[in-house]
Design a protein around this motif. Structure first.
Motif, PDB file in Angstrom:
ATOM      1  N   LEU A 244       0.830  -1.209   0.000  1.00  0.00           N
ATOM      2  CA  LEU A 244       0.000   0.000   0.000  1.00  0.00           C
ATOM      3  C   LEU A 244       0.862   1.256   0.000  1.00  0.00           C
ATOM      4  N   TYR A 245       1.904   1.243   0.804  1.00  0.00           N
ATOM      5  CA  TYR A 245       2.803   2.404   0.833  1.00  0.00           C
ATOM      6  C   TYR A 245       3.616   2.517  -0.449  1.00  0.00           C
ATOM      7  N   GLN A 246       4.030   1.380  -0.990  1.00  0.00           N
ATOM      8  CA  GLN A 246       4.784   1.436  -2.240  1.00  0.00           C
ATOM      9  C   GLN A 246       3.948   1.993  -3.378  1.00  0.00           C
ATOM     10  N   ALA A 247       2.632   1.694  -3.365  1.00  0.00           N
ATOM     11  CA  ALA A 247       1.742   2.235  -4.389  1.00  0.00           C
ATOM     12  C   ALA A 247       1.656   3.752  -4.304  1.00  0.00           C
ATOM     13  N   GLN A 248       1.934   4.322  -3.141  1.00  0.00           N
ATOM     14  CA  GLN A 248       1.950   5.764  -2.969  1.00  0.00           C
ATOM     15  C   GLN A 248       3.337   6.356  -3.190  1.00  0.00           C
ATOM     16  N   GLY A 249       4.269   5.514  -3.599  1.00  0.00           N
ATOM     17  CA  GLY A 249       5.616   6.001  -3.856  1.00  0.00           C
ATOM     18  C   GLY A 249       6.516   6.005  -2.643  1.00  0.00           C
ATOM     19  N   ARG A 250       6.078   5.441  -1.546  1.00  0.00           N
ATOM     20  CA  ARG A 250       6.913   5.385  -0.338  1.00  0.00           C
ATOM     21  C   ARG A 250       7.631   4.033  -0.311  1.00  0.00           C
ATOM     22  N   LEU A 251       8.654   3.947  -1.162  1.00  0.00           N
ATOM     23  CA  LEU A 251       9.365   2.677  -1.320  1.00  0.00           C
ATOM     24  C   LEU A 251      10.218   2.345  -0.113  1.00  0.00           C
ATOM     25  N   ALA A 252      10.528   3.333   0.722  1.00  0.00           N
ATOM     26  CA  ALA A 252      11.363   3.079   1.895  1.00  0.00           C
ATOM     27  C   ALA A 252      10.543   2.728   3.129  1.00  0.00           C
ATOM     28  N   ALA A 253       9.240   2.573   2.991  1.00  0.00           N
ATOM     29  CA  ALA A 253       8.390   2.261   4.139  1.00  0.00           C
ATOM     30  C   ALA A 253       8.785   0.905   4.738  1.00  0.00           C
ATOM     31  N   LYS A 254       8.824   0.848   6.071  1.00  0.00           N
ATOM     32  CA  LYS A 254       9.163  -0.380   6.787  1.00  0.00           C
ATOM     33  C   LYS A 254       8.039  -0.723   7.750  1.00  0.00           C
ATOM     34  N   VAL A 255       7.705  -2.000   7.796  1.00  0.00           N
ATOM     35  CA  VAL A 255       6.643  -2.489   8.670  1.00  0.00           C
ATOM     36  C   VAL A 255       7.222  -3.549   9.591  1.00  0.00           C
ATOM     37  N   THR A 256       7.127  -3.323  10.892  1.00  0.00           N
ATOM     38  CA  THR A 256       7.636  -4.262  11.889  1.00  0.00           C
ATOM     39  C   THR A 256       6.463  -4.850  12.666  1.00  0.00           C
ATOM     40  N   PRO A 257       6.263  -6.161  12.571  1.00  0.00           N
ATOM     41  CA  PRO A 257       5.142  -6.770  13.287  1.00  0.00           C
ATOM     42  C   PRO A 257       5.543  -7.182  14.703  1.00  0.00           C
ATOM     43  N   LYS A 258       4.651  -6.998  15.642  1.00  0.00           N
ATOM     44  CA  LYS A 258       4.887  -7.405  17.022  1.00  0.00           C
ATOM     45  C   LYS A 258       3.600  -7.943  17.619  1.00  0.00           C
ATOM     46  N   ILE A 259       3.765  -8.795  18.665  1.00  0.00           N
ATOM     47  CA  ILE A 259       2.599  -9.253  19.417  1.00  0.00           C
ATOM     48  C   ILE A 259       2.810  -8.916  20.886  1.00  0.00           C
ATOM     49  N   ILE A 260       1.719  -8.556  21.530  1.00  0.00           N
ATOM     50  CA  ILE A 260       1.728  -8.265  22.964  1.00  0.00           C
ATOM     51  C   ILE A 260       0.801  -9.280  23.619  1.00  0.00           C
ATOM     52  N   ARG A 261       1.369 -10.096  24.500  1.00  0.00           N
ATOM     53  CA  ARG A 261       0.587 -11.164  25.117  1.00  0.00           C
ATOM     54  C   ARG A 261      -0.307 -10.618  26.223  1.00  0.00           C
ATOM     55  N   ARG A 262      -1.535 -11.138  26.239  1.00  0.00           N
ATOM     56  CA  ARG A 262      -2.507 -10.788  27.258  1.00  0.00           C
ATOM     57  C   ARG A 262      -2.940 -12.048  27.988  1.00  0.00           C
ATOM     58  N   ALA A 263      -3.758 -11.870  29.006  1.00  0.00           N
ATOM     59  CA  ALA A 263      -4.249 -13.014  29.777  1.00  0.00           C
ATOM     60  C   ALA A 263      -5.175 -13.871  28.931  1.00  0.00           C
ATOM     61  N   ASN A 264      -5.389 -15.122  29.387  1.00  0.00           N
ATOM     62  CA  ASN A 264      -6.320 -16.058  28.744  1.00  0.00           C
ATOM     63  C   ASN A 264      -5.925 -16.372  27.310  1.00  0.00           C
ATOM     64  N   ASN A 265      -4.604 -16.481  27.104  1.00  0.00           N
ATOM     65  CA  ASN A 265      -4.068 -16.862  25.802  1.00  0.00           C
ATOM     66  C   ASN A 265      -4.577 -15.954  24.689  1.00  0.00           C
ATOM     67  N   ARG A 266      -4.499 -14.659  24.926  1.00  0.00           N
ATOM     68  CA  ARG A 266      -4.874 -13.659  23.935  1.00  0.00           C
ATOM     69  C   ARG A 266      -3.655 -12.787  23.626  1.00  0.00           C
ATOM     70  N   VAL A 267      -3.645 -12.222  22.435  1.00  0.00           N
ATOM     71  CA  VAL A 267      -2.546 -11.355  22.053  1.00  0.00           C
ATOM     72  C   VAL A 267      -3.097 -10.136  21.315  1.00  0.00           C
ATOM     73  N   ASP A 268      -2.378  -9.026  21.439  1.00  0.00           N
ATOM     74  CA  ASP A 268      -2.608  -7.852  20.599  1.00  0.00           C
ATOM     75  C   ASP A 268      -1.584  -7.885  19.472  1.00  0.00           C
ATOM     76  N   VAL A 269      -2.054  -7.756  18.243  1.00  0.00           N
ATOM     77  CA  VAL A 269      -1.174  -7.759  17.072  1.00  0.00           C
ATOM     78  C   VAL A 269      -0.957  -6.306  16.638  1.00  0.00           C
ATOM     79  N   VAL A 270       0.297  -5.897  16.611  1.00  0.00           N
ATOM     80  CA  VAL A 270       0.641  -4.513  16.315  1.00  0.00           C
ATOM     81  C   VAL A 270       1.606  -4.494  15.130  1.00  0.00           C
ATOM     82  N   PHE A 271       1.278  -3.650  14.149  1.00  0.00           N
ATOM     83  CA  PHE A 271       2.165  -3.431  13.010  1.00  0.00           C
ATOM     84  C   PHE A 271       2.735  -2.018  13.142  1.00  0.00           C
ATOM     85  N   GLU A 272       4.011  -1.947  13.457  1.00  0.00           N
ATOM     86  CA  GLU A 272       4.658  -0.650  13.606  1.00  0.00           C
ATOM     87  C   GLU A 272       5.214  -0.207  12.256  1.00  0.00           C
TER      88      GLU A 272
END
Length: 784
Positions: free
Chosen positions: A163-191
């Motif tokens: 999506l960013y490359q289509a806008q000409g932002r070829l240097a865009a970087k996406v770092t995926p992370k997960i944050i663990r929560r109780a009851n075997n749940r996670v928050d998925v974050v794309f930085e």
């Protein structure tokens, strides 16, 4: 010995790669685990097999034990080899259901420990400023309340990056992370680190001799960066635009007779700073060809080629254009249909004359295949009614199939402007001699709220407010309401048009108009209103006729005591409202003409009005306009001639609200009400308008050397005209003669992101001493 597959606690990209690396040695690991428990001689282990009386499953929460056993593929008490154990382990890991898998032998018991992938609690994208969350949301595979899957997360990273490359932002970087929560749940974050747009720093051409780089840049959708680079997205590098640009370049050259043109290559070089591209198109123009000998022949019994000779309208010596050829073929095929020959096709047979650089064309009438349109399927039009789209097709179910007619219908659908994307294709129907036409659409916004302004030395600043909807209620109807106001003028108008009344090419419309002026370049006030229902329809390919009835009226008030007796007498007649009928006949080749570089407009209007008032009249106006491009299409020349006359039918006299008045829109260099018959005996020396006018305008628009991406061009113009004739000259004390006025000037055109700007600088050459000049005008409009 235990064997496991692990997932990093905060970085699932690396986790996926790590798990894959462990699995490559899993067979050996399992093998050694069991061989260590049963034998100390490695070379004899491969011949051994194992049997477990019990299989215990540990760690499950949502997944049934039976599901795990089905992936494992080992039954209790069954004799298995180390390879079979390894295969079962691989199936469990490959199922994508588990974050961690361990196989532990405990005597006669095989313990299978699993840790299920967690449930996604929240999915968020952080650090994104240029692309909003609602753009990402429908595209991501990772969704709340679903089981987290590293493979889906990897695809989401790729989606966001693209999506960013289509806008000409070829240097865009996406770092995926997960944050663990109780009851075997996670928050998925794309930085996201968005980076800067990669712009097109320079757009150049190699091999072009006929057309300059600046002319070819105007053809392309890709633009090179300029001073407005922060606002103009067209200068952003987008690889998918390159193929489109190659196609429009080919269309541009071929429409000008360069039939052998081709793009031999496109190079895109990254700048040293890695923030810009240098794009070069390598082209081969070839020679320009013109039409040579044009003939028509027939291979169909019952069709005489002589009947088609004058229909195609191709002429020898004219520069070749595929559009001219298509138009000629379409005309001949339509004539064949009118003669009752439904499956006749026109096949152009072209002979090249290299020395003379001409193309001899024989338009051959042949019998085409008997194929019928089975149905027309329309999809994607959530708002627009099917009938609006079907009205653009001249064929219906059961008609003969004509590929050219389908292409023309597709162009008409696109020309509606209701859809951001439209695709019309034909496919085989339920039988080989039938076709189904698929129309896939993607709707676009069709309404607008416009705020605009205008400035002139005579009127100062003005305000415009308008609402327009081009596809009202999805019916293809046009509706608009506008308000215009300045220090001395205010007006309101409402328009409605149904372009396909009774599902035919019949436009039904009406207009309501009201205006008040308060000493607008004059010494009196006026109130005017009008109501005009109308209907319009085509007569032939270029000619259209409109018919109307109308009611209109006006009142003149607050005439200054020092004003002309003519105006005082006209004000004393009070409010006058009358009815009338009229027509508009136009001949317009500007959009569908044979020559893409030339266009003509001829228009004649006639009205009989004032019925029911104290002044019945006949009014006629005529306009002729021609436009052409010269100097390799870099200079646009426009010539306009316009005139009008109003005459009373009952011996009455016209009023200032009936007569013509010339202003800067018709004769530049002069103010509104700044010229024409004038009562010099009155203290205010009022301009009284005229019963007749004639003007001629010449204009040239051209580049002025600035980079094309700035959107700034220049122009020069010359106007000449006159306004004359009164019914009441106060016994000859008012001179209503036809004195010629003329002016010259220069213009600056600027296509800005907020709308088109035009600056006019004028100087009157021929004028009367009492005329009022207007040397500068600026118009600006903006849409949101």
């Amino acid at each position: 010995m235990a064997f496991k597959s692990g997932l990093s606690s905060n970085h699932f990209n690396k986790a996926g790669r790590g798990a894959k690396g462990v699995l490559t040695g899993s067979g050996l690991a399992v093998f050694l685990a069991f061989s260590g428990a049963t034998s100390t001689v490695p070379q004899m282990v491969t011949a051994q097999s194992y049997a477990f009386q019990r299989i215990e499953i540990e760690g499950t929460q949502r997944i049934e034990a039976a599901t795990i056993l089905s992936y494992l593929g080992i039954a209790q008490g069954e004799s298995v080899s180390a390879a079979q154990l390894n295969d079962g382990y691989q199936r469990l890991v490959g199922s994508g259901l588990f974050e961690d898998v361990q196989i532990l032998p405990r005597g006669n018991t095989l313990v299978v420990k699993v840790r299920e992938y967690p449930t996604i609690n929240v999915v968020s994208v952080e650090g994104n400023r240029k692309v909003k969350d609602d753009v990402f949301a429908p595209l991501l595979k990772s969704q709340p309340r679903r089981v987290y899957n590293p493979a889906d997360a990897e695809l989401d990273v790729q989606t966001i990056t693209e999506l960013y490359q289509a806008q000409g932002r070829l240097a865009a970087k996406v770092t995926p992370k997960i944050i663990r929560r109780a009851n075997n749940r996670v928050d998925v974050v794309f930085e996201v680190v968005e980076g800067k747009n990669v712009e097109v720093e320079r757009l150049s051409f190699v091999g072009n001799r006929v057309f300059s780089d600046s002319r070819l840049r105007r053809v392309l959708e890709t633009k090179q960066a300029g001073i407005l680079r922060a606002l103009i997205r067209a200068d952003t590098y987008a690889p998918e635009r390159i193929e489109f640009d190659k196609k429009v370049l080919q269309d541009f050259y071929q429409s000008r007779g360069y039939i052998d043109f081709k793009t031999t290559g496109v190079t895109s070089e990254f700048s040293r700073e890695r923030d810009a591209f240098f794009i070069t198109f390598k082209v081969q123009e070839g020679q320009q060809f013109r039409f040579g000998k044009i003939t028509a022949s027939s291979e169909v019994n019952g069709l005489d080629a002589n009947d088609f000779g004058s229909v195609h309208k191709l002429r020898s010596g004219v520069v070749y254009s595929p559009a001219l050829m298509e138009n000629a073929i379409a005309r001949m095929e339509r004539l064949a249909i009118r003669k009752g020959q439904d499956f006749v096709r026109v096949e152009p047979r072209v002979t090249r004359n290299e020395r003379a650089r001409t193309l001899d064309v024989d338009l051959v009438l042949v019998r085409g295949p008997r194929i019928i349109v089975e149905r027309i399927d329309i999809e994607g039009n959530a708002t627009t009614l099917d009938r609006v789209v079907r009205n653009q097709f001249r064929v219906v179910e059961g008609d003969p199939f004509n590929p050219r007619e389908i292409r023309e219908a597709a162009e008409r659908v696109r020309a509606l402007g209701y859809f951001s994307n439209s695709n019309v294709e034909a496919r085989e129907g339920s039988a080989p001699d039938q076709v189904v036409i698929d129309v896939d659409l993607e709707e676009a916004p069709t309404g607008s709220l416009s705020f605009g302004g205008a400035y002139s030395l005579e009127n100062g600043f003005g305000l415009n407010l308008a609402f327009k909807e081009r596809n009202f209620l999805g019916r293809g109807q046009f509706i608009s309401a506008s308000f215009q106001g300045s220090s001395d003028t205010s007006s309101f108008s409402f328009k409605f048009a149904e372009p396909n009344f009774l599902d035919r090419d019949l436009e039904l419309g009406f207009e309501v108009y009201y205006q008040e002026t308060e000493f607008a370049n004059s010494f009196y006030n006026t109130q005017s209103l009008a109501f005009r229902p109308s209907i319009a329809f085509p007569i032939n390919e270029y000619t259209r006729l409109g018919l109307r009835v109308f009611g209109d009226g006006a009142e003149i008030t607050d005439v200054d005591p020092d004003s002309s007796q003519v105006l005082k007498d006209e004000a004393a007649r009070g409010q006058q409202i009358g009815a009338g009928i009229g027509f508009t006949l136009s001949y317009d080749t500007r959009r569908t003409g044979l020559d893409p570089n030339r266009g003509y407009l001829l228009q004649f209007d006639g009205d009989v009005g004032g019925v029911g008032s104290d002044y019945e009249y006949v009014r006629a106006t005529a306009l002729a306009q021609a436009q052409t491009k010269v100097w390799n299409d870099q200079v646009t020349l426009t010539a306009t001639v316009e005139g009008g006359i109003i005459e009373g039918l009952d011996g009455g006299t016209s009023r200032i609200t009936d007569r013509f008045r010339l202003g800067p829109s018709k004769l530049r260099g002069f103010s509104t009400n700044g010229l024409g018959p004038r009562d010099l005996t009155a203290g205010n020396e009022d301009t009284l308008g005229g019963n007749k006018f004639a003007v001629a305008r010449l204009e040239a628009q051209f580049p002025i050397g600035l980079p094309e991406e700035y959107g700034i061009t220049g122009g020069v113009f010359a106007d000449a005209g006159t306004l004359w004739g009164l019914d009441n000259t106060l016994g000859g004390t008012i001179d209503d003669s036809a004195y010629l006025r003329s002016s010259i000037g220069a213009s600056i055109f600027w296509d800005t992101p907020i709308g088109p700007l035009r600056f006019n600088f004028s100087h009157a050459l021929a004028k009367e001493d009492y005329d009022e000049e207007n040397s500068f005008a600026l118009t600006i409009s903006a849409q949101f």
